[in-house]
Design an enzyme around this catalytic site. Structure first.
Site, mmCIF file in Angstrom:
data_model
loop_
_atom_site.group_PDB
_atom_site.id
_atom_site.type_symbol
_atom_site.label_atom_id
_atom_site.label_comp_id
_atom_site.label_asym_id
_atom_site.label_seq_id
_atom_site.Cartn_x
_atom_site.Cartn_y
_atom_site.Cartn_z
ATOM 1 N N GLU A 110 -6.206 -0.777 0.321
ATOM 2 C CA GLU A 110 -5.254 -1.166 1.365
ATOM 3 C C GLU A 110 -5.555 -0.472 2.686
ATOM 4 O O GLU A 110 -5.783 0.734 2.734
ATOM 5 C CB GLU A 110 -3.827 -0.813 0.929
ATOM 6 C CG GLU A 110 -2.771 -1.249 1.940
ATOM 7 C CD GLU A 110 -1.360 -0.898 1.510
ATOM 8 O OE1 GLU A 110 -0.415 -1.291 2.214
ATOM 9 O OE2 GLU A 110 -1.202 -0.222 0.468
ATOM 10 N N GLU A 144 6.134 -6.607 1.830
ATOM 11 C CA GLU A 144 6.307 -5.161 1.677
ATOM 12 C C GLU A 144 7.084 -4.696 2.905
ATOM 13 O O GLU A 144 6.535 -4.107 3.829
ATOM 14 C CB GLU A 144 4.958 -4.463 1.547
ATOM 15 C CG GLU A 144 5.102 -3.040 1.036
ATOM 16 C CD GLU A 144 3.770 -2.361 0.791
ATOM 17 O OE1 GLU A 144 3.534 -1.910 -0.351
ATOM 18 O OE2 GLU A 144 2.967 -2.271 1.735
#
Length: 268
Positions: A142, A240
């Site tokens: 990520e 998210e």
């Protein structure tokens, strides 16, 4: 309109007045897959009992990409994470440039890695990819932002994570392309998703500023959704983000932003 993507929601950030298993049930009942973070903080059997479909979780507990001991620790805790992922049916295990503490700060800050540390990171990720191949799972690296949420994290920008993923060149290591972090650190999101293309394992989203659901900030997520659809992406898009108000309403806005009108969809 319909969504060509699988839509997922991070249970760590919405319905926060409920226990985690109840959050998972609410997200699942609304038709979304579920993301979790650190699996060691949860009762895994209780999560299994929800019957929800899970999209991703943090794929390690401690460790880093560059230090020899840290690399070994990363591999060790990644191996520990795989049986948990299997139990929950999770297909993607998330990694960062280094371990993060409870505030999202690096356990070992390394804002400017050297050339040797870049090489060490690539070699660690080669070991991770080999583990993924052996165990039949995908790890995803990520990108993060260092100016607001994660100062001091190495290999944080999307251009960094993409370079490492492309250097390893394995189907068992892909990008967790977080467009919230990329907007803060880099911008030019549509060109970014086009550039990352086949390297993407999953896309994560939140609006900027505030890290809330699409429609609360400056990012035109319907435009990003069309760009993803037009380039043939059919994978998971994960919310998210915090809810700006009511969590269920936030999830509805997310679904609307990633529903794409039929003419934009290329043939599958």
């Amino acid at each position: 309109m319909s969504s060509p993507f699988t839509l997922a929601v991070c249970a760590e950030m919405v319905f926060t007045d409920l226990p985690i298993d109840e959050r998972v049930r609410r997200i699942d009942a609304l038709g979304f897959d579920v993301e979790i973070w650190d699996w060691t903080r949860h009762d895994i059997d209780a999560l299994v009992a929800t019957g929800a479909r899970f999209s991703s979780m943090t794929g390690y507990v401690t460790g880093d990409l560059v230090d020899r001991d840290g690399s070994d620790e990363l591999l060790r805790t990644a191996e520990q994470s795989i049986p948990v992922a299997r139990k929950l049916g999770i297909p993607r295990l998330n990694l960062h440039g280094t371990g993060l503490d409870g505030r999202g700060l690096p356990v070992k800050a390394l804002p400017d890695p050297t050339g040797a540390q870049w090489v060490a990171a690539a070699r660690t990720l080669e070991r991770i990819a080999a583990l993924g191949e052996r165990e039949g799972v995908m790890f995803v690296l990520e990108n993060l932002n260092t100016s607001v949420d994660h100062p001091g994290v190495p290999f944080a920008r999307a251009e960094d994570t993409l370079a490492l993923v492309e250097a390893v060149d394995s189907p068992h290591l892909r990008l967790m392309l977080d467009l919230y972090h990329a907007q803060i650190g880099e911008g030019n999101l549509i060109e970014l998703v086009r550039r990352c293309g086949p390297a993407i394992g999953e896309v994560q989203v939140a609006d900027v500023p505030g890290r809330c659901e699409p429609g609360t900030g400056e990012i035109s997520y319907p435009s990003v959704a069309r760009a993803l659809a037009d380039m043939g992406y059919r994978g998971t898009v994960g919310l998210e983000a915090f809810a700006s108000g009511d969590s269920e309403a936030a999830l509805h806005r997310f679904r609307e932003a990633f529903s794409v009108a039929g003419p934009h969809l290329p043939p599958v």
